[in-house]
Design an enzyme around this catalytic site. Structure first.
Site, PDB file in Angstrom:
ATOM      1  N   SER A 147      11.932  31.633 -12.938  1.00  0.00           N
ATOM      2  CA  SER A 147      12.489  30.285 -13.085  1.00  0.00           C
ATOM      3  C   SER A 147      11.578  29.434 -13.965  1.00  0.00           C
ATOM      4  CB  SER A 147      12.575  29.648 -11.683  1.00  0.00           C
ATOM      5  OG  SER A 147      12.737  28.246 -11.760  1.00  0.00           O
ATOM      6  N   TYR A 160      10.397  26.211  -3.588  1.00  0.00           N
ATOM      7  CA  TYR A 160      11.034  27.075  -4.598  1.00  0.00           C
ATOM      8  C   TYR A 160      10.013  27.408  -5.693  1.00  0.00           C
ATOM      9  CZ  TYR A 160      14.720  28.353  -8.010  1.00  0.00           C
ATOM     10  OH  TYR A 160      15.527  28.986  -8.928  1.00  0.00           O
TER      11      TYR A 160
HETATM   12  C1  GCO Z   1      16.347  22.520  -9.852  1.00  0.00           C
HETATM   13  C2  GCO Z   1      17.164  23.662 -10.399  1.00  0.00           C
HETATM   14  C3  GCO Z   1      16.216  24.710 -10.954  1.00  0.00           C
HETATM   15  C4  GCO Z   1      17.026  25.776 -11.662  1.00  0.00           C
HETATM   16  C5  GCO Z   1      16.199  26.888 -12.232  1.00  0.00           C
HETATM   17  C6  GCO Z   1      15.319  26.404 -13.338  1.00  0.00           C
HETATM   18  O1  GCO Z   1      16.659  22.015  -8.776  1.00  0.00           O
HETATM   19  O2  GCO Z   1      15.370  22.163 -10.549  1.00  0.00           O
HETATM   20  O3  GCO Z   1      17.998  24.223  -9.398  1.00  0.00           O
HETATM   21  O4  GCO Z   1      15.473  25.255  -9.902  1.00  0.00           O
HETATM   22  O5  GCO Z   1      17.920  26.335 -10.753  1.00  0.00           O
HETATM   23  O6  GCO Z   1      15.436  27.524 -11.227  1.00  0.00           O
HETATM   24  O7  GCO Z   1      14.688  27.552 -13.896  1.00  0.00           O
END
Ligand code: GCO
Ligand code: CA
Length: 263
Positions: A147, A160
Site C-alpha cells: 500500500s 493499517y
Molecule cells: C485510505 C485508503 C488507503 C488505500 C490504499 C492506499 O484510507 O487511506 O483506504 O489505505 O486503500 O491502501 O495505498
C-alpha cells in the site's frame, strides 16, 4: 521470445479476497491472460459464487473456495483441497485485507489487532502453506499487496500502516528465505484506487477526494484494471530475477512531495 516471457497460460493462481475490488481486478487480469483463477473469499458463499460466475462469463477458468485466511487450520485444509482438486498453486496473491479508519488515541486494542491479523499475519499463514509445494517444485510466484501506507502514514489509518509497513518487510524476508528455491516474492503497492474500500473517502467534493486528485501527479484515482499488467508481470517469467521488490502502481504519488492545489 519477448512476449512469451509474460505467458502465464495454464498456471494456477490463488488470489485471496478475489470476490471484489483490487483482488478481483488482478484476478481478472491473470485470468484473461490464461491462468486458472482460484477465488478465495470468506464473506459469503453467495458472493464467491457470484464472483466465479463473473470470471466464467469472461471465459476464465475459475473455482471458488471459502476459507478464513486468518485461521491456519482452515487455510491448511483448503490449500490441500485446492491442490488435490485443481493442481499445484503456481501463483499466490495475498490480497485479502481490511482497514479501520480510527485515530490511534481512540482505537481499541482489539481493533488494532484485527487489522494486523488480517493484513499481516494472514499473508504469512497462507504463504507458509502454499510455499511448501513451491519449494518441492523449485518454482513459485508470491505477490503481497502492500500500500501507500507501506511507505507513508496518514491520519486515522495507523493500524493499517503498521500492517502494510510490516508486509513490505515480510515480503523482503520471504524473498530472502525462498529465492534459493527459485521462488520470487514481490509486492504490489497500489496508490489510491476507485474501489468499495475507498468509496467513503472518494465522494465528489469530499476533502480527501480533492486532496488525492491533487496529490497524485496523474491527477486521478486509479482504475483497478490498471493493476492487471503489474500482476501479470510479477506472476510471469519476466520477473524471474526480481526478488523482494515492491512495485508501486500509484500514478506517481511516491515520486513527489506534492504541489499547492492551485498549481
Ligand atoms: C485510505 C485508503 C488507503 C488505500 C490504499 C492506499 O484510507 O487511506 O483506504 O489505505 O486503500 O491502501 O495505498
Ligand atoms: Ca525495497
Amino acid at each position: 521470445m519477448s512476449l512469451s516471457l509474460f505467458d502465464i497460460k495454464g498456471k494456477n493462481a490463488l488470489i485471496t479476497g478475489a470476490t471484489h475490488g483490487l483482488g478481483m481486478a488482478m484476478a481478472k487480469g491473470l485470468g484473461l491472460a490464461g491462468a486458472t483463477i482460484i477465488v478465495n473469499g470468506n464473506s459469503s458463499q453467495e458472493k464467491i459464487d457470484k464472483a466465479v460466475a463473473m470470471y466464467t462469463n469472461l471465459g476464465i477458468k475459475a473455482k471458488g473456495y471459502k476459507f478464513d485466511v486468518t485461521n491456519e487450520n482452515e487455510v491448511q485444509d483448503s490449500i490441500t483441497k485446492i491442490e488435490s482438486e485443481i493442481g499445484p498453486i503456481h501463483i499466490l496473491i495475498n490480497n485479502a485485507g481490511i482497514i479501520k479508519r480510527i485515530p490511534l488515541e481512540n482505537m481499541e486494542v482489539d481493533d488494532f489487532k484485527e487489522v494486523l491479523n488480517v493484513d499481516l499475519v494472514s499473508p504469512f499463514i497462507v504463504s507458509k502453506h502454499v510455499v511448501r509445494g513451491m519449494i518441492e517444485r523449485k518454482s513459485g510466484k508470491i505477490i503481497n499487496i502492500c500500500s501507500m501506507m507501506s511507505e507513508l502514514g496518514r491520519n486515522t489509518v495507523g493500524a493499517y500502516a503498521a500492517a502494510k509497513g510490516g508486509l513490505k518487510m515480510l515480503t523482503q524476508n520471504m524473498a530472502t528465505e525462498w529465492a534459493k528455491h527459485n521462488i520470487q516474492v514481490n509486492g504490489i503497492g497500489p496508490g489510491y484506487f476507485a474501489t468499495e474500500q475507498t468509496a467513503p473517502i472518494r465522494i465528489n467534493g469530499h476533502p480527501f477526494n480533492d486532496f488525492i486528485v491533487n496529490r497524485t501527479p496523474a491527477a486521478k484515482w486509479g482504475d483497478p484494471n490498471d493493476l492487471a499488467g503489474s500482476a501479470i508481470f510479477l506472476a510471469s517469467k519476466a520477473s524471474d530475477f526480481i526478488n523482494g521488490h515492491i512495485l508501486y502502481v500509484d500514478g506517481g504519488i511516491l515520486a513527489t512531495i506534492g504541489k499547492p492545489s492551485n498549481e
